[in-house]
Design a protein around this motif. Structure first.
Motif, PDB file in Angstrom:
ATOM      1  N   HIS A  34      17.235   3.130 -14.952  1.00 15.78           N
ATOM      2  CA  HIS A  34      15.798   3.545 -16.497  1.00 15.78           C
ATOM      3  C   HIS A  34      14.800   4.476 -16.428  1.00 15.78           C
ATOM      4  O   HIS A  34      15.421   5.295 -15.025  1.00 15.78           O
ATOM      5  CB  HIS A  34      14.850   2.058 -16.377  1.00 15.78           C
ATOM      6  N   ASN A  53       8.990   0.351 -21.299  1.00 18.58           N
ATOM      7  CA  ASN A  53       8.433  -0.041 -22.044  1.00 18.58           C
ATOM      8  C   ASN A  53       7.255  -0.444 -22.296  1.00 18.58           C
ATOM      9  O   ASN A  53       6.286  -1.269 -23.025  1.00 18.58           O
ATOM     10  CB  ASN A  53       8.612  -1.477 -20.663  1.00 18.58           C
ATOM     11  N   GLN A  57       4.491  -1.921 -25.104  1.00 19.24           N
ATOM     12  CA  GLN A  57       3.200  -2.317 -24.596  1.00 19.24           C
ATOM     13  C   GLN A  57       2.169  -1.551 -25.900  1.00 19.24           C
ATOM     14  O   GLN A  57       0.955  -2.423 -26.506  1.00 19.24           O
ATOM     15  CB  GLN A  57       2.516  -2.151 -23.679  1.00 19.24           C
ATOM     16  N   LYS A  77      15.569  -0.303 -27.825  1.00 19.68           N
ATOM     17  CA  LYS A  77      16.474  -0.312 -26.037  1.00 19.68           C
ATOM     18  C   LYS A  77      17.924  -0.750 -25.959  1.00 19.68           C
ATOM     19  O   LYS A  77      17.452  -2.310 -26.469  1.00 19.68           O
ATOM     20  CB  LYS A  77      14.790  -1.258 -25.143  1.00 19.68           C
TER      21      LYS A  77
END
Length: 344
Positions: A34, A53, A57, A77
């Motif tokens: 990642h 991520n 959010q 993603k």
């Protein structure tokens, strides 16, 4: 809520903040790697590290808190073994930077506490709000507006159509620019391959006559020119962050506005139906009418933001054409140099 009659300019938006999103060089994870990003804000003077991520959010918080604002969708993603190709990673980085730029320069979202946490705190823990902007801002009470409900409804319909046409036009132009840039890059790749072929043919042989040696020398010179083209192409200005940046920023803003219009159209129909079904003077009916007016007023404000980005994009087209023209001119000059080298 800001005054919907005030004109929004790109210069005002740009002065709000300058956002930078850069890839952290080393990716983490053993198999499914990642990426992390250095996120910098000139307004706050901060640089923090964020994962994709965490962008998700913040985006979820904004969609829940600001249903009547034009919030862009994040780039998708994609989980890839090994972390993904450099081209994909750079495009997603550029898209994340545009997304955060639109948020950080927004007349309302720029002052959001969750955004400040995201930009300033080393660890950003965000929770979805229990209420949306209409409730949180205490706008249940009637507030004086410069436009009547009918005028706002007419403006909403008119702006939606006009900006739809602008979005279609800009999208069409940008696709053309992408095809032109793609052809230019393909031509540069062909020249590099041509250089490799010429280099292979330029190696001398013991049996070469003077004429053969002269031809091989000219091919060697041409191969060096073609190789230099390959090296210089790596220094080309980033198309998405450079000349095409304002166009992409405008397309993102227009896409968010169009999605907002779709949400409002569906929601406003439902609110009108609910208000009609309720008693005309009931508290529920009055609240629905206030929310209806608030949504229309927000849509007018959002159209002004989208217009500001669209105007800046149209004004930047000359720079985009100059960049593409310069790239083609360099390629044309190289073909001329190759021609001259092979003639000697």
């Amino acid at each position: 809520m800001t005054n919907s009659s005030e004109e929004v300019t790109f210069e005002d938006l740009e002065a709000t903040d300058v956002i930078s999103v850069e890839l952290v060089p080393e990716r983490k994870g053993l198999i499914l790697k990642h990426c992390e990003y250095y996120v910098s804000s000139r307004r706050h003077g901060t640089t923090v590290t964020r994962r994709y991520n965490e962008f998700v959010q913040l985006c979820d918080v904004f969609f829940a808190k600001y249903p009547y604002r034009a919030v862009c969708r994040l780039p998708p993603k994609r989980v890839v073994v090994g972390g993904g190709s450099p081209v994909f990673l750079q495009r997603r980085r550029a898209a994340l930077q545009r997304w955060l730029t639109l948020v950080a320069r927004h007349p309302v979202l720029a002052h959001d506490a969750d955004l400040r946490t995201f930009l300033c705190e080393s660890s950003a823990r965000l929770e979805k709000p229990k209420h949306d902007e209409f409730v949180l801002a205490g706008t249940q009470d009637d507030s004086p507006r410069q436009m009547s409900m009918d005028e706002m409804q007419a403006a909403f319909v008119s702006e939606q159509e006009q900006l739809r046409l602008v979005q279609l036009g800009l999208s069409r132009l940008f696709k053309i620019f992408e095809r032109v840039e793609g052809r230019c890059e393909a031509e540069r790749a062909d020249i590099r391959e041509l250089g490799a072929g010429l280099s292979a043919l330029s190696s001398p042989s013991p049996a070469d006559s003077p004429r053969w040696l002269a031809v091989r020398q000219s091919m060697k010179s041409a191969a060096e020119l073609a190789t230099a083209m390959g090296e210089s192409s790596e220094e080309e200005v980033d198309y998405e962050d450079g000349a095409g940046g304002k166009v992409l920023l405008a397309l993102d803003a227009l896409g968010a506005y169009r999605e907002l219009c779709g949400r409002l159209t569906r929601g406003l129909h439902g609110e009108r139906a609910a208000a009609a079904a309720a008693a005309p003077h009931s508290a529920a009916a009055q609240l629905l009418r206030r929310r209806h007016g608030y949504a229309l007023a927000c849509s007018i404000e959002e159209s002004r933001v989208a217009r500001a980005y669209s105007l800046a994009a149209l004004q930047s087209l000359h720079a985009l054409l100059r960049t593409l023209g310069a790239a083609h001119a360099r390629t044309a000059a190289l073909w001329a140099d190759l021609h001259a080298a092979l003639r000697h």
